[in-house]
Design a protein around this motif. Structure first.
Motif, mmCIF file in Angstrom:
data_model
loop_
_atom_site.group_PDB
_atom_site.id
_atom_site.type_symbol
_atom_site.label_atom_id
_atom_site.label_comp_id
_atom_site.label_asym_id
_atom_site.label_seq_id
_atom_site.Cartn_x
_atom_site.Cartn_y
_atom_site.Cartn_z
ATOM 1 N N GLY A 495 23.108 55.483 -65.338
ATOM 2 C CA GLY A 495 23.348 56.905 -65.083
ATOM 3 C C GLY A 495 23.447 57.232 -63.601
ATOM 4 N N CYS A 496 23.954 56.293 -62.809
ATOM 5 C CA CYS A 496 24.142 56.534 -61.368
ATOM 6 C C CYS A 496 25.600 56.899 -61.097
ATOM 7 N N PHE A 497 25.842 57.474 -59.925
ATOM 8 C CA PHE A 497 27.187 57.933 -59.575
ATOM 9 C C PHE A 497 27.636 57.350 -58.239
ATOM 10 N N PHE A 498 28.918 57.504 -57.959
ATOM 11 C CA PHE A 498 29.462 57.071 -56.673
ATOM 12 C C PHE A 498 29.882 58.284 -55.873
ATOM 13 N N GLU A 499 30.157 58.060 -54.585
ATOM 14 C CA GLU A 499 30.823 59.098 -53.811
ATOM 15 C C GLU A 499 32.119 58.520 -53.270
ATOM 16 N N ILE A 500 33.079 59.425 -53.030
ATOM 17 C CA ILE A 500 34.161 59.104 -52.099
ATOM 18 C C ILE A 500 33.734 59.770 -50.810
ATOM 19 N N ASN A 501 33.380 58.976 -49.816
ATOM 20 C CA ASN A 501 32.964 59.515 -48.537
ATOM 21 C C ASN A 501 34.229 59.928 -47.780
ATOM 22 N N SER A 502 34.331 61.225 -47.438
ATOM 23 C CA SER A 502 35.593 61.774 -46.914
ATOM 24 C C SER A 502 35.806 61.551 -45.429
ATOM 25 N N SER A 503 34.816 60.969 -44.759
ATOM 26 C CA SER A 503 34.984 60.702 -43.338
ATOM 27 C C SER A 503 36.260 59.875 -43.157
ATOM 28 N N PRO A 504 37.198 60.320 -42.292
ATOM 29 C CA PRO A 504 38.528 59.699 -42.272
ATOM 30 C C PRO A 504 38.535 58.219 -41.931
ATOM 31 N N ASP A 505 37.479 57.734 -41.272
ATOM 32 C CA ASP A 505 37.476 56.298 -41.000
ATOM 33 C C ASP A 505 36.683 55.509 -42.048
ATOM 34 N N ARG A 506 36.142 56.196 -43.042
ATOM 35 C CA ARG A 506 35.473 55.502 -44.144
ATOM 36 C C ARG A 506 36.341 55.525 -45.411
ATOM 37 N N LEU A 507 36.556 56.719 -45.950
ATOM 38 C CA LEU A 507 37.280 56.861 -47.225
ATOM 39 C C LEU A 507 36.847 55.747 -48.173
ATOM 40 N N ASP A 508 35.575 55.795 -48.480
ATOM 41 C CA ASP A 508 34.874 54.730 -49.190
ATOM 42 C C ASP A 508 34.040 55.422 -50.274
ATOM 43 N N ASP A 529 29.904 63.962 -45.994
ATOM 44 C CA ASP A 529 29.000 63.325 -45.032
ATOM 45 C C ASP A 529 29.066 64.098 -43.708
ATOM 46 N N SER A 530 29.132 65.430 -43.823
ATOM 47 C CA SER A 530 29.279 66.284 -42.634
ATOM 48 C C SER A 530 28.093 66.139 -41.705
ATOM 49 N N HIS A 531 28.382 66.034 -40.421
ATOM 50 C CA HIS A 531 27.336 66.083 -39.404
ATOM 51 C C HIS A 531 27.450 67.370 -38.596
ATOM 52 N N SER A 532 28.372 68.252 -39.015
ATOM 53 C CA SER A 532 28.520 69.557 -38.370
ATOM 54 C C SER A 532 29.217 70.486 -39.353
ATOM 55 N N MET A 533 29.181 71.798 -39.056
ATOM 56 C CA MET A 533 29.783 72.773 -39.961
ATOM 57 C C MET A 533 31.275 72.501 -40.152
ATOM 58 N N GLY A 534 31.946 72.208 -39.049
ATOM 59 C CA GLY A 534 33.397 72.008 -39.101
ATOM 60 C C GLY A 534 33.800 70.849 -40.002
ATOM 61 N N GLU A 535 32.901 69.877 -40.148
ATOM 62 C CA GLU A 535 33.282 68.686 -40.911
ATOM 63 C C GLU A 535 33.340 68.917 -42.423
ATOM 64 N N LEU A 536 32.836 70.071 -42.874
ATOM 65 C CA LEU A 536 32.968 70.355 -44.306
ATOM 66 C C LEU A 536 34.436 70.341 -44.731
ATOM 67 N N GLU A 537 35.308 70.617 -43.776
ATOM 68 C CA GLU A 537 36.750 70.608 -44.048
ATOM 69 C C GLU A 537 37.274 69.239 -44.429
ATOM 70 N N LEU A 538 36.536 68.200 -44.064
ATOM 71 C CA LEU A 538 37.010 66.844 -44.343
ATOM 72 C C LEU A 538 37.173 66.591 -45.834
ATOM 73 N N VAL A 539 36.666 67.514 -46.649
ATOM 74 C CA VAL A 539 36.791 67.338 -48.098
ATOM 75 C C VAL A 539 38.249 67.088 -48.495
ATOM 76 N N ARG A 540 39.177 67.635 -47.719
ATOM 77 C CA ARG A 540 40.598 67.404 -48.019
ATOM 78 C C ARG A 540 40.958 65.928 -47.938
ATOM 79 N N ARG A 541 40.294 65.217 -47.016
ATOM 80 C CA ARG A 541 40.560 63.775 -46.859
ATOM 81 C C ARG A 541 40.048 63.006 -48.070
ATOM 82 N N GLY A 542 38.874 63.407 -48.545
ATOM 83 C CA GLY A 542 38.335 62.759 -49.741
ATOM 84 C C GLY A 542 39.176 63.087 -50.967
ATOM 85 N N LEU A 543 39.686 64.317 -51.000
ATOM 86 C CA LEU A 543 40.544 64.710 -52.120
ATOM 87 C C LEU A 543 41.810 63.863 -52.169
ATOM 88 N N ASP A 544 42.364 63.542 -51.002
ATOM 89 C CA ASP A 544 43.539 62.658 -50.962
ATOM 90 C C ASP A 544 43.240 61.353 -51.710
#
Ligand SMILES: [Zn+2]
Ligand SMILES: [Zn+2]
Length: 571
Positions: A495-508, A529-544
């Motif tokens: 019952g464990c899950f994975f993530e797609i980490n959206s950081s553009p140099d990970r995408l893991d 994996d946001s380290h700042s408010m602005g990085e919440l936008e990276l979700v688009r990279r994970g969505l790709d």
């Protein structure tokens, strides 16, 4: 298609510097400054400016001669602007020449390798008793660097010595936008559409490709050679041209008529494997005179009894068959995301407070945000001590009691230690809403041990989401080795899950691994994996990546409301 070399009639006089040549000098200066006791931010600023300049469409040489304000470009401040003016007007950069003159030869030569970290190279030089790039190369090839200084150092040196011929998608996107604008405003093309790997949202890009409509293709090819001051034409034919962009990747232009626009988009976007499967259904992918040529992609697909295939899916998996059966997934979109499950705050190595992160999430319309700071053992990222995490839990309870439109979830990015145990005691983990568990150390364990380590961690009842499953950093280091099938199966059973980490140099997870996990029925979180408010936008990279993996919103953990998640997270 015939490709032949073409000399440009409009090429500029050799005295004008291209943006690439200017960038080389700025990067060289950054290199030599970093061997001095120079402020690291200043060094970074020069490197960043150099990278920006390589993508710029306007000729800096021309701009300087027109006395334009260079600080209009992001990343170029007063000091860098004046350095650029000096380079253009004198052909030299005094500071660079001085530093070169003062430096020992082994250091001076590093100015030509901007992707090598001088400090690290000097460490290698000292350790191996060498002093030149040639010896560095030899010791890399013989395996000496890896055996004496480790895998990561060898990877850094290998990357630094190789020519850049690829870039991360998010940077390629900026370049794509700049080229597209140049085509529309400076080359007078009538229509332009990005195709190829960029349109399929592949995470690392070696070529940016456009389909264009114009009445004068040779003129477009000539003008494109003025991009960034000067851009090399590698070859061209009557309907196609390939250029070497200063940023290190190639640009391909393909001329297409309005009549065959849709067909052209299809053939220029799909991967080879996709086109092969498509051709098996359609008979052929060219149009003969007098036959329908398809002005739109939809018309093309419809003609062959296929549903429209999203560009992200055109990789040659099962999408053509499924388009024929009408069973393609409805891919997840940004509007489906209901919250964030992996974000850091100032409690560990983030730059914004819990309240600020929550406000930014609410601003995006999210229902919840999970604060998952690093755990105690990760000293380098200011991991949170046991006592501090207890306090943080009570603090978040208080914030939630004031409830202002968003729920803050109590979480942690818990280190998976070398033996597979988790980095906090169970009684503390029990108090959290859920955990993201990640590997941040001992990447060198072999495949068997690394796999066992992850599976053991998943045996802990408080393990919920596996963070950045393979630890890869794109264009920097491959991930650690794991048996993904075993890990996926173990996650499913536990019952464990994975993530797609959206950081553009990970995408893991990668798209392939996400596809595998989803096929096994394991849900995947799209985390920034946001380290700042602005990085919440990276979700688009994970969505790709999620879309490339063919995920519908039902396959995505954070497309669910919190009530649903509670029942999914075993505690
Ligand atoms: Zn992490
Ligand atoms: Zn993290």
């Amino acid at each position: 298609m015939e490709i032949h070399q073409e000399a440009s009639s409009e090429a500029q006089a050799p005295s004008a510097l291209s943006n690439a040549e200017i960038a080389d000098r700025l990067a060289g200066l950054a290199q030599l400054l970093s061997t001095q006791k120079e402020n690291p931010y200043k060094v970074k600023a020069y490197h960043r400016a150099a990278a920006r300049i390589r993508s710029l469409s306007d000729s800096l040489d021309e701009l300087v001669r027109e006395d334009a304000d260079l600080t209009q470009f992001p990343g170029i401040g007063e000091a860098i602007a004046s350095a650029i003016r000096e380079i253009v007007l004198t052909g030299k950069l005094r500071k660079l020449e001085t530093l070169r003159g003062q430096a020992a030869p082994e250091i001076a030569s590093l100015a030509d390798y901007p992707r090598l970290d001088p400090k690290r190279v000097l460490r290698v030089y000292k350790k191996l008793g060498i002093s030149s790039i040639e010896s560095l190369r030899e010791n890399l090839e013989s395996g000496e660097i890896e055996s004496v200084l480790g895998l990561r150092m060898a990877q850094h040196i290998r990357q630094g010595l190789s020519e850049a011929h690829a870039m991360l998608l998010y940077r390629a996107d900026d370049l794509r936008d700049a080229v597209e604008e140049f085509l529309l405003t400076k080359c007078a093309v009538k229509a332009v559409q990005v195709v190829g790997a960029c349109r399929r949202r592949v995470e690392v890009i070696e070529e940016i490709a456009f389909v264009i409509g114009t009445d004068d293709f040779p003129a477009v090819v000539r003008r494109m050679q003025r991009y960034g001051g000067r851009t090399t034409l590698l070859g061209s034919s009557s309907d196609s041209a390939v250029f070497a962009l200063a940023a290190g990747i190639t640009l391909r232009l393909r001329l297409c008529s309005a009549r065959a626009w849709g067909l052209c988009l299809v053939t220029e976007t799909g991967s080879e494997a996709h086109l092969k499967k498509l051709e098996a259904v359609t008979g052929r992918l060219t149009s003969l005179p007098g036959e329908p040529a398809f002005t739109t992609e939809t018309a093309f697909y419809r003609n062959f009894g296929l549903a429209y295939i999203e560009p992200e899916l055109r990789e040659g998996h099962d999408e053509v068959e499924r388009a024929g059966m009408g069973s393609l997934p409805k891919l997840v979109t940004e509007a489906d995301i209901r919250g964030e499950l992996h974000a850091h705050s100032t409690s560990s190595d983030g730059v914004h407070s819990i309240e600020q992160m929550a406000a930014a999430a609410r601003e995006r319309g999210y229902e919840y945000i999970g604060i998952s700071d690093h755990s105690q053992s990760l000293k380098i990222a200011r991991g949170v001590s046991v006592d501090d995490l207890w306090q943080q839990i009570r603090y978040i309870d208080k914030l939630n009691a004031k409830s202002d439109g968003i729920r803050i979830l109590k979480s942690s990015e818990v280190d998976i230690l070398a033996d597979g145990s988790l980095d906090y005691p169970d009684d503390l983990l029990h108090e959290l809403d859920y955990t993201v568990c990640s590997i941040h150390s001992r990447f060198g364990l072999n495949r068997e041990h690394q796999t066992e380590r992850l599976m053991r961690a998943m045996d802990n009842r408080y393990f919920n989401i596996l963070g950045h499953a393979t630890g890869r950093l794109l264009l920097k280091r491959p991930g650690y080795e794991i048996d993904m099938d075993r890990v996926v199966e173990h996650a499913r059973q536990n019952g464990c899950f994975f993530e797609i980490n959206s950081s553009p140099d990970r995408l893991d997870l990668s798209a392939d691994n996400a596809r595998r996990a989803a096929a096994a029925g394991v849900l995947i979180a799209i985390n920034t994996d946001s380290h700042s408010m602005g990085e919440l936008e990276l979700v688009r990279r994970g969505l790709d990546q999620a879309r490339r993996a063919g995920l519908a919103k039902s396959a995505v953990l954070n497309c669910r409301c919190w009530q649903k998640l509670v029942s999914l997270f075993r505690r």
